[in-house]
Design an enzyme around this catalytic site. Structure first.
Site, PDB file in Angstrom:
ATOM      1  N   ARG A  19       0.943  -1.131  -0.010  1.00 21.08           N
ATOM      2  CA  ARG A  19      -0.089  -0.160   0.036  1.00 21.08           C
ATOM      3  C   ARG A  19       1.002   1.347   0.108  1.00 21.08           C
ATOM      4  O   ARG A  19       1.842   1.262   0.602  1.00 21.08           O
ATOM      5  CB  ARG A  19      -0.784   0.103   1.405  1.00 21.08           C
ATOM      6  CG  ARG A  19      -1.988  -0.783   1.158  1.00 21.08           C
ATOM      7  CD  ARG A  19      -3.108  -0.536   0.330  1.00 21.08           C
ATOM      8  NE  ARG A  19      -4.245  -1.439   0.335  1.00 21.08           N
ATOM      9  CZ  ARG A  19      -4.509  -2.211  -0.654  1.00 21.08           C
ATOM     10  NH1 ARG A  19      -3.630  -2.776  -1.751  1.00 21.08           N
ATOM     11  NH2 ARG A  19      -5.352  -3.039  -0.685  1.00 21.08           N
ATOM     12  N   HIS A  74      -1.556   0.723  -9.757  1.00 17.43           N
ATOM     13  CA  HIS A  74      -2.354  -0.372  -8.699  1.00 17.43           C
ATOM     14  C   HIS A  74      -3.101  -1.291  -9.683  1.00 17.43           C
ATOM     15  O   HIS A  74      -4.089  -1.854  -9.417  1.00 17.43           O
ATOM     16  CB  HIS A  74      -3.425   0.569  -7.971  1.00 17.43           C
ATOM     17  CG  HIS A  74      -3.682  -0.295  -6.769  1.00 17.43           C
ATOM     18  ND1 HIS A  74      -4.168   0.277  -5.363  1.00 17.43           N
ATOM     19  CD2 HIS A  74      -3.853  -1.766  -6.430  1.00 17.43           C
ATOM     20  CE1 HIS A  74      -4.500  -0.727  -4.757  1.00 17.43           C
ATOM     21  NE2 HIS A  74      -4.229  -1.795  -5.092  1.00 17.43           N
TER      22      HIS A  74
HETATM   23  P1  NDP Z   1      -2.136 -11.798   4.411  1.00 20.79           P
HETATM   24  O1  NDP Z   1      -2.699 -11.370   5.700  1.00 20.79           O
HETATM   25  O2  NDP Z   1      -2.477 -13.322   4.056  1.00 20.79           O
HETATM   26  O3  NDP Z   1      -0.630 -11.846   4.744  1.00 20.79           O
HETATM   27  C1  NDP Z   1       0.032 -10.807   5.434  1.00 20.79           C
HETATM   28  C2  NDP Z   1       1.423 -11.041   5.781  1.00 20.79           C
HETATM   29  O4  NDP Z   1       2.054  -9.848   6.346  1.00 20.79           O
HETATM   30  C3  NDP Z   1       1.525 -12.101   6.804  1.00 20.79           C
HETATM   31  O5  NDP Z   1       2.782 -12.882   6.475  1.00 20.79           O
HETATM   32  C4  NDP Z   1       1.873 -11.378   8.112  1.00 20.79           C
HETATM   33  O6  NDP Z   1       2.656 -12.165   9.017  1.00 20.79           O
HETATM   34  C5  NDP Z   1       2.655 -10.241   7.543  1.00 20.79           C
HETATM   35  N1  NDP Z   1       2.744  -8.891   8.557  1.00 20.79           N
HETATM   36  C6  NDP Z   1       1.400  -8.430   9.013  1.00 20.79           C
HETATM   37  N2  NDP Z   1       1.873  -7.414   9.856  1.00 20.79           N
HETATM   38  C7  NDP Z   1       3.004  -7.506  10.089  1.00 20.79           C
HETATM   39  C8  NDP Z   1       4.020  -6.917  10.879  1.00 20.79           C
HETATM   40  N3  NDP Z   1       3.969  -6.194  11.549  1.00 20.79           N
HETATM   41  N4  NDP Z   1       5.402  -7.600  10.713  1.00 20.79           N
HETATM   42  C9  NDP Z   1       5.850  -8.254   9.902  1.00 20.79           C
HETATM   43  N5  NDP Z   1       4.917  -9.152   9.002  1.00 20.79           N
HETATM   44  C10 NDP Z   1       3.552  -8.695   9.094  1.00 20.79           C
HETATM   45  O7  NDP Z   1      -2.339 -10.807   3.163  1.00 20.79           O
HETATM   46  P2  NDP Z   1      -2.070 -11.104   1.630  1.00 20.79           P
HETATM   47  O8  NDP Z   1      -0.866 -11.717   1.381  1.00 20.79           O
HETATM   48  O9  NDP Z   1      -3.412 -11.658   1.252  1.00 20.79           O
HETATM   49  O10 NDP Z   1      -2.246  -9.600   1.188  1.00 20.79           O
HETATM   50  C11 NDP Z   1      -1.195  -8.692   1.521  1.00 20.79           C
HETATM   51  C12 NDP Z   1      -1.551  -7.338   1.178  1.00 20.79           C
HETATM   52  O11 NDP Z   1      -0.955  -7.259  -0.196  1.00 20.79           O
HETATM   53  C13 NDP Z   1      -2.789  -6.911   1.133  1.00 20.79           C
HETATM   54  O12 NDP Z   1      -3.139  -6.511   2.380  1.00 20.79           O
HETATM   55  C14 NDP Z   1      -2.805  -5.561   0.323  1.00 20.79           C
HETATM   56  O13 NDP Z   1      -2.333  -4.389   0.883  1.00 20.79           O
HETATM   57  C15 NDP Z   1      -1.669  -5.996  -0.782  1.00 20.79           C
HETATM   58  N6  NDP Z   1      -2.366  -6.107  -2.124  1.00 20.79           N
HETATM   59  C16 NDP Z   1      -2.024  -5.621  -3.284  1.00 20.79           C
HETATM   60  C17 NDP Z   1      -2.396  -5.562  -4.471  1.00 20.79           C
HETATM   61  C18 NDP Z   1      -2.013  -4.873  -5.596  1.00 20.79           C
HETATM   62  O14 NDP Z   1      -2.474  -4.890  -6.834  1.00 20.79           O
HETATM   63  N7  NDP Z   1      -1.115  -3.999  -5.570  1.00 20.79           N
HETATM   64  C19 NDP Z   1      -3.329  -6.652  -4.751  1.00 20.79           C
HETATM   65  C20 NDP Z   1      -3.578  -7.577  -3.635  1.00 20.79           C
HETATM   66  C21 NDP Z   1      -3.254  -7.292  -2.286  1.00 20.79           C
HETATM   67  P3  NDP Z   1       1.717 -13.718   9.743  1.00 20.79           P
HETATM   68  O15 NDP Z   1       1.721 -14.363   8.607  1.00 20.79           O
HETATM   69  O16 NDP Z   1       2.856 -13.666  10.911  1.00 20.79           O
HETATM   70  O17 NDP Z   1       0.414 -13.189  10.263  1.00 20.79           O
HETATM   71  C1  OXD Z   2      -6.158  -5.654  -3.155  1.00 24.39           C
HETATM   72  C2  OXD Z   2      -5.693  -4.847  -3.926  1.00 24.39           C
HETATM   73  O1  OXD Z   2      -6.003  -5.414  -1.975  1.00 24.39           O
HETATM   74  O2  OXD Z   2      -5.981  -4.879  -5.144  1.00 24.39           O
HETATM   75  O3  OXD Z   2      -6.900  -6.721  -3.257  1.00 24.39           O
HETATM   76  O4  OXD Z   2      -4.970  -3.826  -3.662  1.00 24.39           O
END
Ligand code: NDP
Ligand code: OXD
Length: 307
Positions: A222, A270
């Site tokens: 983000r 995005h």
């Molecule tokens: P998940 O919730 O499955 O995974 C999040 C990961 O981040 C987990 O491994 C989690 O750790 C880790 N995490 C969260 N907080 C912390 C922290 N404080 N310190 C260290 N690690 C942390 O999310 P997704 O993989 O499904 O998606 C991730 C992000 O990708 C979304 O929230 C979105 O912002 C972004 N996204 C962007 C897109 C784009 O087109 N640019 C499309 C889709 C998503 P743990 O496993 O230990 O909980």
């Molecule tokens: C999502 C994105 O969070 O598109 O799925 O950013």
């Protein structure tokens, strides 16, 4: 009982059509033509106006139209005691894997550089960049898939998460104490974190001071993860060799933003990974039925963690 689609900046009609295909009898309302507000029990949202969800006294579920839920939690007037869900699907992870691999390989093979040489009529062969260590910040549904994809391309993967993980072929690190080691000697730093109070602004001066000099940054998490002034400074100082950004604090990126014309910054609007409407519709429908039948919903958010 009705389902509301509240997505001011998306084409809600396409999603309504996909939902109707899955379940012709579903009572779907498209904001702002909501009808009786008391009917709304389930709302699919993306960037809803702050406070808008307070108007539905019988609302039980808020479903994100994406993987991220920061757009929901940024509403200071969110109704309490509501189930929040998000999308988790193969298509999101696969697209992100291809996007990250594409950006890394483009940089490694100097493809953009050669396009610039072509425009100037310059013939200047160079070896590919040698670095092959990628540090993934975030090892969730998307990060883990990206890790597997890149390791299949012979990249060495470091992965960082909140909690401890054991994943084959990946050096894993966790928590504040593990961040420095995860960044270590990585040539590519990729942000795939959710935006929460703990991760906001994480791509800042302090993090850039811990990376290998000249590393390349990819932010597909983000815009709120990145301190923009610190990035410009790190590029100017040569701490970072370049950056590819898919997400921004303000989207669309304002016309006068310095990132547009920065020679070391590549921008995508995005689009790293886009929600697949049919897969989304089928998940929303299934969870809607779970709600109606008092069954547990899947892909629920832990509100305390914020993701
Ligand atoms: P998940 O919730 O499955 O995974 C999040 C990961 O981040 C987990 O491994 C989690 O750790 C880790 N995490 C969260 N907080 C912390 C922290 N404080 N310190 C260290 N690690 C942390 O999310 P997704 O993989 O499904 O998606 C991730 C992000 O990708 C979304 O929230 C979105 O912002 C972004 N996204 C962007 C897109 C784009 O087109 N640019 C499309 C889709 C998503 P743990 O496993 O230990 O909980
Ligand atoms: C999502 C994105 O969070 O598109 O799925 O950013």
């Amino acid at each position: 009982m009705a389902l509301l689609i509240l997505m001011p900046d998306r084409d809600s009609n396409d999603l309504a059509k996909a939902l109707k295909k899955t379940s012709p009898g579903l009572d779907i309302r498209i904001w702002p033509e909501v009808g009786d507000e008391k009917d709304i029990k389930y709302a699919i949202v993306w960037n809803h106006p702050a406070g808008a969800l307070r108007q539905y006294p019988n609302l039980k579920v808020i479903a994100s139209y994406g993987a991220g839920v920061d757009h929901i939690f940024k509403d200071p007037d969110l109704p309490g005691n509501i189930i929040i869900t998000r999308l988790v699907d193969d298509s999101l992870s696969r697209q992100m894997s291809e996007y990250i691999a594409g950006v890394v390989l483009n940089h490694r093979l100097r493809l953009t550089e050669y396009r610039e040489y072509q425009a100037a009529g310059v013939w200047s062969p160079k070896a590919a960049r040698p670095g092959n260590i990628v540090c993934l910040l975030g090892l969730g549904n998307i990060g883990r898939e990206v890790a597997g994809y890149l390791s299949g391309l012979n990249f060495t993967i470091h992965g960082w998460s909140q909690s401890h993980k054991d994943i084959e072929n990946i050096a894993t690190f966790h928590g504040d104490a593990g961040l420095c080691e995860a960044l270590g000697d990585a040539d590519y730093i990729v942000c795939l974190l959710p935006l929460t109070p703990k991760t906001a602004d994480i791509l800042n001066k302090s993090l850039f001071s811990k990376i290998k000099k000249g590393a390349y940054l990819i932010n597909a998490g983000r815009g709120g993860h990145l301190n923009e002034d610190d990035l410009l400074d790190a590029l100017y100082q040569g701490r970072l060799g370049g950056a590819c950004l898919d997400v921004f604090r303000t989207e669309p990126l304002p016309d006068d933003h310095p990132f547009w014309r920065h020679p070391k910054i590549s921008i995508t609007p995005h689009t790293a990974s886009l929600t697949n409407i049919d897969q989304a519709a089928s998940q929303f429908h299934e969870n809607y039925l779970n709600m109606v039948n008092n069954r547990p919903l899947f892909n629920r958010i832990d509100s305390a963690k914020g993701y």
